[in-house]
Design an enzyme around this catalytic site. Structure first.
Site, PDB file in Angstrom:
ATOM      1  CB  CYS A  59       4.560 -22.626 -35.103  1.00 51.52           C
ATOM      2  SG  CYS A  59       5.973 -22.489 -34.045  1.00 51.52           S
ATOM      3  N   GLY A  98      10.461 -17.629 -35.541  1.00 49.08           N
ATOM      4  CA  GLY A  98      10.221 -16.871 -36.767  1.00 49.08           C
ATOM      5  C   GLY A  98      11.457 -16.241 -37.374  1.00 49.08           C
ATOM      6  NE  ARG A 100       7.294 -26.053 -26.117  1.00 53.13           N
ATOM      7  CZ  ARG A 100       8.613 -25.929 -26.161  1.00 53.13           C
ATOM      8  NH1 ARG A 100       9.374 -26.817 -25.570  1.00 53.13           N
ATOM      9  NH2 ARG A 100       9.172 -24.943 -26.793  1.00 53.13           N
TER      10      ARG A 100
HETATM   11  P1  XMP Z   1      11.937 -21.178 -35.338  1.00 54.01           P
HETATM   12  O1  XMP Z   1      11.225 -20.240 -36.262  1.00 54.01           O
HETATM   13  O2  XMP Z   1      13.237 -20.656 -34.863  1.00 54.01           O
HETATM   14  O3  XMP Z   1      10.987 -21.302 -34.074  1.00 54.01           O
HETATM   15  O4  XMP Z   1      12.062 -22.536 -35.963  1.00 54.01           O
HETATM   16  C1  XMP Z   1      11.340 -22.021 -32.924  1.00 54.01           C
HETATM   17  C2  XMP Z   1      10.337 -21.739 -31.820  1.00 54.01           C
HETATM   18  O5  XMP Z   1       9.036 -22.250 -32.178  1.00 54.01           O
HETATM   19  C3  XMP Z   1       8.313 -22.584 -30.991  1.00 54.01           C
HETATM   20  N1  XMP Z   1       7.792 -23.939 -31.174  1.00 54.01           N
HETATM   21  C4  XMP Z   1       6.534 -24.221 -31.559  1.00 54.01           C
HETATM   22  N2  XMP Z   1       5.466 -23.409 -31.771  1.00 54.01           N
HETATM   23  N3  XMP Z   1       4.170 -25.305 -32.368  1.00 54.01           N
HETATM   24  C5  XMP Z   1       4.273 -23.965 -32.167  1.00 54.01           C
HETATM   25  O6  XMP Z   1       3.297 -23.244 -32.383  1.00 54.01           O
HETATM   26  C6  XMP Z   1       5.204 -26.168 -32.169  1.00 54.01           C
HETATM   27  O7  XMP Z   1       5.074 -27.374 -32.368  1.00 54.01           O
HETATM   28  C7  XMP Z   1       6.444 -25.595 -31.736  1.00 54.01           C
HETATM   29  N4  XMP Z   1       7.635 -26.146 -31.419  1.00 54.01           N
HETATM   30  C8  XMP Z   1       8.434 -25.090 -31.079  1.00 54.01           C
HETATM   31  C9  XMP Z   1       9.270 -22.471 -29.828  1.00 54.01           C
HETATM   32  O8  XMP Z   1       8.990 -21.269 -29.155  1.00 54.01           O
HETATM   33  C10 XMP Z   1      10.633 -22.443 -30.516  1.00 54.01           C
HETATM   34  O9  XMP Z   1      11.629 -21.796 -29.764  1.00 54.01           O
END
Ligand code: XMP
Length: 521
Positions: free
Chosen positions: A345, A380, A440
């Protein structure tokens, strides 16, 4: 019953429950590594801890772990693996709606003992046709029931004869005739078809398939010995697969707040698609966006709640109490908390918004308790200790990066300098938005380079099967619960006491001053 001991004075001065700790740190937003949990008297062995969690009426998981609705994380293979381990997969929506329906069907029809619509062949087909079908559809099996035009069983085409050398032969010449095929009448299967089939396979040495027919000998199902053995084994596992009342694996699907050409919420399209998902047996839908505290998401949840009063709905993402109250008021059962913590993210960098995860979870969890909705800690999480911390304030966690390197994640393994990787990308990255996820992030359907991406494209090291990764994570969660004397997740939430960690404390927490020969996993 776990003994509840009151901490003595110095304990309570340093290690505080959530209600004291987070308000005392209200001017500083904290995340997983900023805090640690204090251990407590325990008479609980880690292996005896229970991890089941309820996210909504009728939506109960056996482990509190969900795989993210991301196009490099969750399609049917991942969702099947998650549900078989007791968790849940949310199928992403970066694909045509029809394809998402098929993905959900694949999960819902996976190994439920009785395959209700087995692939069939006809007597006048050639063995060559069958070989071509296996190749085209990538079937991992080669034995097929043979039925006539009226659906009546005429025999079984055994895998032994499905060989290129017989390609020009007709199936009718090669099949095992009806009189030699083992069958059971549908009405004789009783309440426990698996036990019935298990007994049959024990009594009939060497027979691996049992066909199910009705009184007129129409084929109505197939039970295989390997499915029966897998299901029988599952019954002895500590964490049972997450299944619905009809013994089908649980499956979730993400949907977006779709807009029409005039920029208005496309209610009809949303309702039609979710209606079709419900027909396929979906157990929960997640209205997934980067900003859940918005009119579009609220209206989508309301429309769905009105039309499907009993359907569990997840909505998000949010990081404030007001947003939780808003989405709960619209009819959501579980709220995704997390804006910008994800490993791919860039929302915090690009938009300057978002709250470190533990503070966000605390704030949201208090509102959620009042509204009687569940909290899902989304993003996270990089290690099992983060999950333990997140579960002190939530009912389940959602992970993307942890599963993106698994065999079951979509995409091919890539080799770079002798190491194996899989692609992992944010749903707000240019590439993912171009593939469909722009809604989204409130961006136009066909984003140009002028639109600000809120995620990156990355690689994750290939890490084997979901079973293996989850075994490590579950071991860590159970260990944490043992340290906190918590037999279940409710006790974990009640008992947790926190303290801040300094940068030096953080260094102390990881292996240090040694030459590491083997990592912990
Ligand atoms: P982790 O840390 O498990 O996070 O890799 C997965 C979660 O990140 C969110 N997500 C995003 N958030 N930009 C963001 O700010 C993105 O491009 C993005 N893609 C996913 C989402 O909630 C996911 O479950």
């Amino acid at each position: 019953m776990a003994a509840t001991r009151q901490p003595d004075n110095s304990d309570s001065q340093f290690y505080q429950p959530a209600e004291q700790f987070f308000p005392a740190n209200s001017r500083l937003a904290l995340t997983f590594d900023d805090i640690t949990l204090a251990t407590l008297y325990s008479d609980i062995l880690p292996r005896d801890t229970q991890l089941d969690t309820t996210l909504a009426e009728g939506l109960r998981l056996n482990i509190p772990v969900i795989s993210s609705d991301m196009d490099t994380v969750t399609e049917s293979r991942m969702a099947i693996a998650m549900a078989l381990n007791g968790g849940l997969g949310l199928i992403h929506y970066n694909m045509p709606e029809r394809q998402q329906l098929s993905e959900v069907s694949r999960v819902k029809n996976h190994v439920h003992g009785l395959i209700q619509e087995p692939i069939q062949v006809a007597p006048d087909q050639l063995i060559g046709d069958v070989l071509a079908m296996i190749e085209q559809k990538k079937f991992g099996f080669s034995t097929f029931p043979v039925v006539d035009k009226k659906g009546r069983l005429v025999g079984l085409l055994s895998g032994h004869v499905v060989k290129p050398r017989y390609a020009k032969k007709k199936i009718s010449e090669a099949l095992t005739p009806r009189s030699q095929v083992h069958t059971v009448k549908e009405k004789e299967l009783g309440k426990d078809p698996i036990a019935r089939a298990d007994k049959f396979f024990t009594e009939h040495i060497g027979i691996h398939k049992l066909l199910v027919v009705d009184d007129q000998d129409h084929l109505c199902g197939l039970i295989t010995m390997s499915d029966v053995e897998r299901i029988t084994q599952e019954r002895n596992a500590q964490f049972k697969p997450a299944r619905d009342a009809r013994f089908h694996l649980l499956c979730g699907a993400a949907v977006s707040a779709t807009r029409n050409a005039f920029g208005e919420l496309d209610r009809e399209r949303i309702l039609n698609h979710v209606g079709a998902l419900v027909e396929r047996g979906v157990d929960v839908v997640a209205v997934s966006t980067a900003h859940g505290h918005s009119k579009g998401v609220g209206d989508t949840v309301k429309v769905l709640r009105d039309e499907f009063p009993k359907l569990p709905i997840i909505a998000g993402n949010v990081t404030s109490a007001e947003a939780v109250e808003f989405l709960a008021g619209c009819g959501a059962n579980a709220i995704k908390v997390g804006q910008g913590p994800g490993s791919i993210c860039t929302t915090r960098i690009v938009a300057g918004v978002g709250i470190p995860q533990m503070t966000a979870l605390y704030v949201c969890s208090r509102a959620a308790a009042k509204k009687k909705v569940a909290i899902l800690a989304d993003g996270g999480i990089t290690k099992s200790g983060d999950i333990v911390k997140a579960l002190t304030l939530s009912q389940a966690v959602i992970c993307g990066g942890i599963f993106a390197g698994c065999n079951e994640a979509p995409g091919e393994v890539i080799e770079i300098s002798g190491k194996l990787y899989k692609q992992y990308r944010g749903m707000g990255s240019f590439a993912a938005m171009k593939a469909g996820s722009a809604a989204r992030y409130g961006q136009p359907k066909n984003p140009t380079q002028k639109v600000a991406a809120e995620g990156i494209e990355a690689l994750k090291e290939a890490c084997g099967s979901v079973d293996r990764v989850l075994a490590q994570l579950i071991g860590g969660i159970q260990s944490g619960m043992g340290y906190l004397g918590s037999a279940n997740l409710t006790q974990l939430r009640e008992k947790a006491r926190y303290t801040r960690v300094s940068p030096a404390g953080m260094r102390e927490a990881a292996p240090h001053d040694v030459v590491e020969l083997k990592t912990g996993n």
